[in-house]
Scaffold this motif. Structure first.
Motif, mmCIF file in Angstrom:
data_model
loop_
_atom_site.group_PDB
_atom_site.id
_atom_site.type_symbol
_atom_site.label_atom_id
_atom_site.label_comp_id
_atom_site.label_asym_id
_atom_site.label_seq_id
_atom_site.Cartn_x
_atom_site.Cartn_y
_atom_site.Cartn_z
ATOM 1 N N GLN A 125 -6.259 -8.430 -8.467
ATOM 2 C CA GLN A 125 -5.319 -8.238 -7.262
ATOM 3 C C GLN A 125 -4.633 -7.024 -7.846
ATOM 4 O OE1 GLN A 125 -2.847 -11.965 -7.795
ATOM 5 N NE2 GLN A 125 -3.352 -12.050 -5.166
ATOM 6 N N SER A 126 -4.605 -6.913 -9.612
ATOM 7 C CA SER A 126 -4.273 -5.365 -9.751
ATOM 8 C C SER A 126 -5.498 -4.445 -9.575
ATOM 9 C CB SER A 126 -3.856 -5.863 -11.176
ATOM 10 O OG SER A 126 -3.509 -4.443 -11.861
ATOM 11 N N GLU A 172 -4.013 -2.901 -5.842
ATOM 12 C CA GLU A 172 -2.844 -2.700 -5.586
ATOM 13 C C GLU A 172 -3.287 -1.390 -6.761
ATOM 14 O OE1 GLU A 172 -1.067 -2.867 -3.719
ATOM 15 O OE2 GLU A 172 -1.716 -5.078 -3.165
ATOM 16 N N ASN A 173 -3.887 -0.524 -7.697
ATOM 17 C CA ASN A 173 -4.032 -0.046 -8.360
ATOM 18 C C ASN A 173 -5.037 0.169 -8.752
ATOM 19 O OD1 ASN A 173 -3.466 2.392 -10.354
ATOM 20 N ND2 ASN A 173 -2.540 1.119 -11.383
#
Length: 646
Positions: A217-218, A221-222
């Motif tokens: 997920q990190s 997002e980035n």
């Protein structure tokens, strides 16, 4: 053996005169059919019985019986569908009834009946698969049911409500593991569905799995963090391949160059198998090429240093054309695969590149001019050769055409076409032509084209690979309307015809997903504006399906584009497809290029092919009409790279 009589193509119409007469006599039956069909939809059984009796041997009677069954679908059992299939095995409706009833039986929870029909389906949908899992649960086949549940739950999109009871029992039985949760998180993120990923993440129990999910997920997002710190993803992570691709695809949306740097660095570092690299490599490279930036050639070279991807090598050659680096163009064409290098496109550009370097290429161009393609026609004009049509007229024998026309499937197709039920007509076509040999597929294409179903005739020629049968591939059913409109709007006679051939293949009722209508696929706003400017009648959008209205408005709009772009048919044709504002932008960015290079570097693949097809189709129509043909006007030809000073 008696030799079959061979007839010229146009005599197909004569062969079908008895059928046409029959259709005219069936007008009353067609009306009765529609009335009886309406009664079947409303379950007016006495009227249906009376109508069926009056219809006699009318070809579409099975459609009434099907509609009657569909009207009481929630009361049918499996035997009803199977009986219909036994009586009408050659009609697409039998498969539709089995499909619909399978779903209905699942909704009703009649699992034994459901299973009986489900086994007959070729490609069940997700709802039906979930019902199959629930049917397995109902008969204590839990292992089979849970296998279905586990396979469907990990998809990256929300599943139908019919799956919920199956998933609930599977989860209560402990079937949902951390592996399932991680797989669905990754699938959801790859599908751009982070909210579903959050739901799936909540199902993970082990701390290590939750850490993997949080990392995924990190990255979603980035993704930039991976470029800055490669140590956060190594081959020790069992999902390193998917995670890298996820990060690259996400980063591409915000920073293409950074995504390319990440991909080039980590596809080797993380040992991504070569065959798994190609899709992302191609996508990144083509996006970069179409930005036409100074560093685009070097970036493509970095993405594909060994010239493994023809698409990227082709774009590297196009970028070299823009710089008019003709030695580079020749070198890059030489790096294409042998098959791609021999295509008309690259043989044309090889000739141009060599001519610009002082070589004599007239013989190469004459050889290329033997192809009936855009590049073959370009070569013909540059070498002073005649356009080559390579026409191979069909040999239509009366016996086979008569036999095809008498087949129940083609009788149904003809009636459906006459009634405007083209979805059903195409379904019937697809089913019957699957069992016909190629020669009879070809004759069937002529059969339906003679009814006026031109676009299906064109498809049939392609299906039977009769590329050189120009009679069926290039019909000209509205010549007088196009000629009159062309003269009124100051455009060449076959240009609008070629537009219609490309846009709709002469399907009068054509309507695109975007809402474009009719032969020349006019958008409603464009049609209204054009009607107002030219004081042409437009009695509602429905009139765009009238050939004269559509041709008048489409030709007027095409004439507008022609004059707007200084009588250049290339730019006007591109504007007809992609819109004048886009063409203005492309001209602002690359309008100084030679005309053929400008065409070759149109960033929309659809528009590039569209322009080439329309110009080529116009040559074919002019040649077949016995008129002087030109791919490009004299002023347009002067703009070609071949004719520019070195």
């Amino acid at each position: 053996m008696k030799r079959q009589k061979l007839l010229p193509v146009l005599s197909t119409l004569l062969l079908l005169t008895p059928l046409s007469t029959q259709v005219a006599a069936l007008t009353q039956q067609q009306e009765l059919y529609q009335e009886t069909l309406k009664a079947a939809r409303s379950s007016d059984n006495p009227q249906v019985v009376a109508g069926l009796k009056q219809l006699g041997d009318y070809p579409l009677k099975p459609y009434i019986l099907y509609t009657q069954l569909r009207a009481r679908l929630d009361q049918l059992d499996a035997r009803d569908a199977l009986n219909f299939s036994e009586r009408h095995p050659d009609i697409p409706l039998e498969g539709r009834l089995r499909w619909a009833l399978t779903t209905s039986l699942g909704e009703r929870g009649e699992w034994q009946q459901f299973t009986q029909l489900y086994k007959t389906l070729d490609n069940p949908n997700t709802t039906q698969e979930c019902y199959a899992g629930r049917a397995a649960l109902a008969t204590n086949q839990r292992q089979e049911a849970y296998a279905i549940a586990g396979r469907l739950w990990v998809e990256g999109s929300s599943q139908p409500n019919a799956c919920d009871p199956l998933f609930e029992q599977w989860m209560q039985a402990g079937g949902l593991t951390d592996a399932h949760a991680l797989t669905r998180v990754l699938a959801s993120l790859e599908a751009g569905n982070p909210s579903l990923a959050k739901y799936a993440a909540k199902q993970a129990k082990a701390a290590t799995t939750r850490q993997q999910i949080e990392f995924a997920q990190s990255l979603y997002e980035n993704p930039q963090q991976l470029l800055e710190n490669p140590s956060i993803l190594t081959k020790a992570n069992p999902e390193h391949r998917r995670l890298l691709m996820l990060a690259v695809n996400r980063l591409r949306r915000s920073d293409l160059d950074a995504a390319i740097d990440l991909w080039v660095r980590d596809r080797e570092r993380l040992s991504i198998p070569v065959e798994e690299q190609f899709e992302i490599t191609d996508r990144l490279g083509i996006y970069k090429a179409k930005r036409f930036q100074p560093d685009s050639p070097a970036t493509l070279a970095k993405l594909d240093p060994q010239f493994q991807r023809d698409d990227l090598t082709g774009w590297r050659a196009r970028l070299a054309m823009i710089n008019q680096d003709w030695k580079g163009v020749e070198t890059l064409i030489g790096k294409l695969s042998a098959e791609e290098r021999q295509s008309e496109r690259w043989q044309y550009w090889l000739s141009v590149a060599q001519e610009k370097q002082g070589q004599q290429v007239n013989e190469q161009l004459k050889q290329l001019s033997k192809d009936r393609t855009f590049y073959g026609f370009l070569a013909a004009e540059l070498s002073g050769s005649a356009f080559t049509m390579n026409h191979e007229p069909a040999e239509l024998d009366e016996a086979t055409l008569t036999r095809l026309a008498a087949m129940p499937a083609f009788q149904r197709i003809h009636e459906l076409f006459e009634l405007g039920e083209l979805y059903d007509a195409r379904s019937e076509w697809n089913q019957i032509t699957r069992i016909l040999p190629p020669r009879e597929q070809h004759l069937a294409a002529h059969l339906v084209s003679s009814w006026g179903w031109y676009n299906q005739g064109i498809r049939g020629a392609i299906q039977s690979e009769k590329w050189n049968d120009l009679d069926i591939r290039f019909p000209d059913p509205f010549r007088s309307l196009f000629d009159t409109a062309a003269e009124r709007n100051g455009i060449t006679k076959t240009w609008a015809t070629a537009i219609a051939r490309q846009e709709s293949a002469f399907w009068i009722q054509a309507r695109s997903h975007a809402g474009a209508r009719g032969l020349m696929q006019l958008m409603p706003a464009t049609a209204r504006d054009t009607a107002k400017k030219h004081e042409l009648p437009l009695n509602g959008l429905g009139s765009l399906y009238d050939p004269q209205t559509n041709i008048d408005l489409g030709s007027a709009y095409l004439g507008e584009m022609y004059h707007r772009f200084d009588n250049n048919r290339v730019f006007a044709t591109a504007a007809y497809n992609a819109g004048p504002n886009r063409v203005n932008r492309w001209l602002r960015d690359r309008g100084e290029l030679p005309l053929d290079i400008w065409i070759e570097t149109i960033p929309f693949d659809e528009t590039r092919n569209y322009v080439q097809n329309v110009l080529s189709f116009a040559v074919i129509y002019d040649t077949r009409a016995g008129r002087p043909a030109q791919l490009l006007s004299d002023s347009e030809k002067k703009l070609l790279a071949f004719n520019q000073a070195n």
